[in-house]
Enzyme design. Sequence first.
Site, short mmCIF file in Angstrom:
data_model
loop_
_atom_site.label_atom_id
_atom_site.label_comp_id
_atom_site.label_asym_id
_atom_site.label_seq_id
_atom_site.Cartn_x
_atom_site.Cartn_y
_atom_site.Cartn_z
N GLU A 1 -39.97 14.86 6.12
CA GLU A 1 -38.88 15.84 6.08
C GLU A 1 -37.80 15.41 7.06
OE1 GLU A 1 -37.77 20.34 7.57
OE2 GLU A 1 -39.89 19.86 7.22
N ARG B 1 -29.90 18.45 10.97
CA ARG B 1 -29.52 18.87 12.31
C ARG B 1 -28.58 17.89 12.99
NH1 ARG B 1 -35.48 20.65 14.72
NH2 ARG B 1 -36.06 22.04 13.00
N LYS C 1 -43.17 27.40 3.83
CA LYS C 1 -43.24 26.94 5.21
C LYS C 1 -43.48 28.15 6.10
CE LYS C 1 -40.20 24.89 8.74
NZ LYS C 1 -39.01 24.03 8.94
#
Length: 212
Positions: A43, A47, A131
């Site tokens: 993943e 960011r 998640k």
Amino acid sequence: MPRPLFAPLLGEARVIPVLAIEHLEEAVPLARALHAGGLGVIEVTLRTPVALAACAAIARECPDVVLGIGTILTPEQVKQAVDVGARFLVTPGTSERLGRALADQGIAALPGAGTLSEMVALMEMGFREMKFFPAEAAGGREYLKSVAGPISELRFCPTGGITPANAPDYLALPNVMCVGGSWVVPRAALANRDWAEITRLSTEAAALRARA
């Protein structure tokens, strides 16, 4: 139409490295180092300024890597992630608008949830894989054990505070299919571009299993 599932994308490893890539030139060597150690599902988080370009490079140069794109916060980012080659999508939390955008893309997704109410809301949109974030701060393993009672059909990828020490305890839960964490790529190893060290840590992480 059945919603695409994430679980079939997993290989034998049950750890997903969660990556924040600061420098574009590190993207492909990092993905290759992780894959060499047995972590073929990754993943990359949105960011950093180069995140989307890094994802595009990995999708282009590393076809054997199952690329997920995370920290998705808007429907616009959902489309951007799909356009650069994401195989699955991950959100830290999920509004109804964002959940619908995930559902409309027709690829696997792990929408983020941290409470039972959020999980039920995602179930209403058709999601059964999620998640769990921030895992340790949101109640950790005991919370997920409690969730398994009333809604046993859900499966989770906990992230947030996951370490090599507690990962086996999470993996022992019947409603946990994998865990996500950043420990596999220490900042020092990435700064030094020590791909051999990252591959070594990946091999260790890929061998993690449920604690008996």
